[in-house]
Design an enzyme around this catalytic site. Structure first.
Site, mmCIF file in Angstrom:
data_model
loop_
_atom_site.group_PDB
_atom_site.id
_atom_site.type_symbol
_atom_site.label_atom_id
_atom_site.label_comp_id
_atom_site.label_asym_id
_atom_site.label_seq_id
_atom_site.Cartn_x
_atom_site.Cartn_y
_atom_site.Cartn_z
ATOM 1 N N ASP A 517 37.281 12.136 28.756
ATOM 2 C CA ASP A 517 36.503 11.478 27.521
ATOM 3 C C ASP A 517 35.558 10.376 27.357
ATOM 4 O O ASP A 517 35.727 9.565 28.058
ATOM 5 C CB ASP A 517 37.951 10.666 27.001
ATOM 6 C CG ASP A 517 38.048 10.394 25.700
ATOM 7 O OD1 ASP A 517 36.848 10.511 24.936
ATOM 8 O OD2 ASP A 517 39.070 9.929 25.027
ATOM 9 N N GLY A 559 32.265 16.618 20.066
ATOM 10 C CA GLY A 559 31.549 17.704 19.616
ATOM 11 C C GLY A 559 30.120 17.338 19.513
ATOM 12 O O GLY A 559 29.092 18.146 19.277
ATOM 13 N N ASP A 580 38.825 12.490 15.955
ATOM 14 C CA ASP A 580 40.096 12.283 16.198
ATOM 15 C C ASP A 580 40.573 12.845 15.035
ATOM 16 O O ASP A 580 40.437 12.613 13.971
ATOM 17 C CB ASP A 580 40.630 10.920 16.668
ATOM 18 C CG ASP A 580 40.305 10.576 18.180
ATOM 19 O OD1 ASP A 580 39.293 11.396 18.557
ATOM 20 O OD2 ASP A 580 40.659 9.632 18.330
HETATM 21 C C1 GLA Z 1 39.845 9.096 21.990
HETATM 22 C C2 GLA Z 1 40.245 10.664 22.278
HETATM 23 C C3 GLA Z 1 41.411 10.569 21.850
HETATM 24 C C4 GLA Z 1 42.424 9.772 23.042
HETATM 25 C C5 GLA Z 1 41.893 8.412 22.928
HETATM 26 C C6 GLA Z 1 42.581 7.623 23.997
HETATM 27 O O1 GLA Z 1 39.827 8.792 20.748
HETATM 28 O O2 GLA Z 1 39.502 11.177 21.384
HETATM 29 O O3 GLA Z 1 42.105 11.951 21.783
HETATM 30 O O4 GLA Z 1 42.153 10.506 24.122
HETATM 31 O O5 GLA Z 1 40.468 8.395 23.016
HETATM 32 O O6 GLA Z 1 41.952 6.144 24.022
#
Ligand code: GLA
Length: 764
Positions: A517, A559, A580
């Protein structure tokens, strides 16, 4: 009202957000709907709150949607909203209680201060009594962006100007991403007696037994001075016929502060049904109506006949550990036997698990047979030992949408057990993935790594290796999460400059899946150019390539830079295509129905990921609630994600899996659309007003067709085959009901509930 009593009411009312789920009827004249179009100015200046300010040159803005969608995309800063309205005292005179007013502003992303006639009224949904100054309202964690703003004030508060023009000014601060007032039709009105009835129906889910759907929940009188005396009426109506078929009246007698349990028991339905819970106070003309939706189960009960479920194809790399629990259903005991296993693999017939390592590249057709007292089924599982893994979209569970940062080892193990005990593993669900929150916090005084630089886990995960072993013992796979930056999105230690070492730790723990991430890598990247966006993902790809495991590589960077065009190039097996998701129709709709441009880039080994599922009990931890999606919206969610060949990661508390959610997640014919080995993502073949028709070509030459109703009314929709690119004469099967509908020429009429879907399999 005396001051202390008023403050009590104010706190009580601030704690609840009745306006989300209930409406008060026949009180129209005591409610004033504020304009949806307000005055708007970017920047920040104390004069913006004053009554005298001439705002005629301010821009106009719709408060029903965020400012990013209205020409202020880059605005991560301050802006002000203003609206004027008159407040006739007749509003007060005709009301039942006459003592307080509530101001509803919808949601605000992220923080707000609200001024009424030049004086502070409150901030972030918390009302302040007159004369109290506002604390630091813009520096609070977590951000209150999702919270409905309701401000409650005494009817004789000096800040109100009865029978005059009033001004509301809202100072908004957006700390990043979308911003502004965004969700509602603002209104001001007298607090009604029904507002004191807090109904817990949203916090309980229906169970089904013997043709009856039932649930119970508490209703509470949250006032400290009004007695609630009246009736609570439960009604049910079929959405297609609009006929009420059920009505049950419950007497309510609740002194201030008291609560009581309501039992709802309704004959089970097989299509969209709306429930109303109506509270009527004796002597008052108004009624408060809460809407609930009765879930309806479509998937037939699992057959007693033996059946082998997907995936039909599995990819693994030469010499890497292989693990596969064969998903089978049918009356127990089931006997599974296997023929043609490639050299290096063995089959544990007691647990139904194939494991080992295959050194030689090649395609192996493994014959599986499953037998029980009722019959026998057999099929081929193709194992391809080569360079590609994730040949069908990964299916599993991830901790984020339920537990957020409060995830711990017990919750993860419990989820894995539910996969086996409730039979989800028999339908193909197999990854158990920990998201953020297992590492040491970035601001903790504890060492983040051991003396050798190996990443340490926090106290919630005392033994990652044994956790991995326990998951594998059940035949399931183990996933984990980190970031290429120094910290994760949740502020925990991440992998920057320790990529190889972390990949080795993951391999030692038995990790099969890594979500990587972007998060704080934003501080490391020079800019958002393509080379900078790709760089950290190449680094981890190479690190994963060095360890002795197949690790599905999940890119998460929301994205950026059209990741779908290059996600496969950096080794991604899947990549998030959006920000998200959350459990609302708005979020589901804007994410799901926009997966169009990326369609050509998804396929076996590399999938577009529109984010995890928001069904069941979710909440981003530690407090969970049943998804706010209606049953129709949930059928849409699973149908669309299946058509999109999207990774399916359940995001709910599996220990609280209700009957409806379990049924929703175990329809083998729907899952088969997702797991189809052609791996061709559906595209919208046409849009007709509120109806969207998405078609996915399947490996067997048939097509999966999703007919979606995005509108607010039920439809009897005539699907014209030529418009959907289908032959004139076709056979149609309803996949949710697992039922042949028959042969049709040129068209078929489909009943579509609000936000609902009909998922069909069409063959010649
Ligand atoms: C981001 C990701 C989420 C999750 C959080 C964790 O927002 O997009 O899916 O993994 O981080 O902190």
């Amino acid at each position: 009202m005396n001051r202390s009593r008023f403050i009590f009411n104010l706190i009580a009312l601030s704690l609840i957000v009745l306006l989300i789920s209930c409406r008060t009827q026949d009180q129209k004249n005591s409610q004033i709907r504020l304009s949806e179009v307000w005055k708007f100015k970017t920047g920040d200046d104390p004069s913006y709150l004053t009554i005298g300010l001439d705002d005629s040159d301010w821009k106009q803005i719709n408060v029903g949607q965020n400012w990013d969608n209205q020409g202020y995309k880059e605005l991560d800063n301050f802006a002000w909203y203003r609206v004027r309205f008159s407040l006739p005292s007749s509003v007060k005179d005709i009301s039942f209680l006459k003592d307080s007013l509530k101001l509803y502003l919808g949601k605000i992303d992220d923080c707000d201060e609200v001024y009424l006639n030049g004086k502070i009224l409150g901030y972030n949904g918390i009302t302040l009594t007159s004369g109290v100054s506002v604390p630091d309202s813009f520096n609070i964690e977590p951000s209150p962006w999702y919270k409905e703003r309701v401000y409650v004030i005494s009817a004789d508060d000096e800040r109100l100007l009865w029978d005059k023009e009033n001004l509301i000014a809202v100072r908004v601060w957006d700390r990043g991403g979308l911003g502004g007032m965004y969700s509602g039709i603002p209104a001001i009105g007298m607090v009604d007696v029904g507002d004191y009835l807090e109904s817990g129906h949203r916090n309980s889910t229906f169970a089904f037994d013997n043709g009856v759907a039932y649930k119970s929940f508490n209703v509470k009188n949250i006032s400290n001075h009004v007695k609630l005396s009246g009736v609570f009426i439960v009604t049910a109506k079929n959405d297609f016929t609009a006929k009420e078929f059920f009505r049950h009246i419950i007497k309510i007698d609740l002194p201030a502060g008291a609560e009581t349990k309501i039992f709802v028991e309704i004959p089970e339905q097989n299509e969209s049904t709306t429930l109303n819970y109506i509270y009527k106070q004796k002597g008052s003309a108004s009624e408060t109506v809460y809407t609930d939706i009765l879930p309806y189960i479509l998937t037939p009960a699992v057959s007693e006949n033996p059946r082998i479920n997907g995936p039909e194809i599995i990819g693994a790399r030469p010499g890497k550990p292989f693990l596969h629990k064969i998903p089978v259903t049918g009356k127990e005991p089931l006997k599974i036997s296997i023929a043609n296993l490639p050299e290096g693999l063995t089959f544990d017939s007691n647990r139904g698990i194939i494991s080992g390592r295959v050194s030689n590249r090649g395609e192996y057709d493994v014959k599986i047979t499953v037998e029980n007292s009722v019959g026998k089924a057999s099929g081929i599982l193709k194992i391809i030992i080569g360079d590609q893994i994730a040949l069908t979209p990964p299916m599993g569970w991830n901790s984020w949408n339920c537990w957020g940062l409060s995830v711990d080892q017990e919750k993860v193990i419990a989820s894995a057990k539910v996969f086996v005990e409730k039979g989800l593993a028999n339908h193909g669900w197999n990854y158990i993935n920990i998201d953020d929150g297992w590492e040491i916090k970035g601001d903790s005084p504890e060492p983040k790594r051991d003396d050798d630089g190996n990443i340490r886990t926090n106290e919630k995960f005392p033994d990652m290796k044994s956790l991995g072993d326990s998951i594998h013992f059940l035949g399931l796979k183990f996933g984990i999460y980190t970031s290429p930056g120094p910290l994760t999105c949740g502020g925990y230690t991440a992998s920057y400059q320790y990529e190889i070492q972390d990949a080795r730790s993951f391999a030692f723990w038995g990790v099969d899946y890594l979500k990587y991430d972007w998060c704080s890598y934003g501080q490391i990247a020079k800019d958002h150019s393509l080379p900078e966006l790709k760089k950290p993902y190449f680094v981890m790809r190479d690190a994963l390539g060095e360890v002795d495991r197949d690790i599905v590589y999940s890119l998460c960077q929301y994205g950026m830079g059209n990741v779908y065009e290059w996600g496969a190039e950096v080794g991604g097996n899947l990549w998030r295509t959006t920000g998200d998701i959350t459990d609302t129709w708005g979020s589901l709709k804007s994410i799901g129905f926009n997966q169009v441009k990326n369609a050509p880039y998804g396929g076996p080994g590399h999938w577009n990921d529109p984010d995890m599922l928001v069904v069941g009990w979710v909440g981003w931890g530690p407090n969970l609630h049943p998804t706010r999606l209606t049953p129709n919206e949930q059928y849409t969610h699973i149908s669309l994600w299946s058509l999109l060949s999207a990774p399916l990661l359940i995001g709910c508390d599996l220990e609280r899996l209700d009957d409806f959610t379990l049924n929703l997640l175990t329809n083998d014919e729907v899952i088969a659309v997702n797991q189809d080995i052609l791996g061709k993502q559906a595209t919208p073949v046409f849009i007709d007003g509120d109806v969207q028709v998405w078609v996915k070509e399947l490996y067997d030459g048939t097509k999966a067709v999703g007919v979606f109703n995005l509108g607010e009314s039920i439809l009897d929709y005539k699907l014209l085959f030529n418009k959907a690119g289908l032959p004139d004469k076709v056979k149609v099967r309803d996949l949710w009901r697992q039922k042949e509908l028959g042969s049709f020429e040129k068209s078929i009429i489909i009943k579509l509930p609000v936000h609902g879907v009909s998922l069909l399999k069409v063959s010649e």
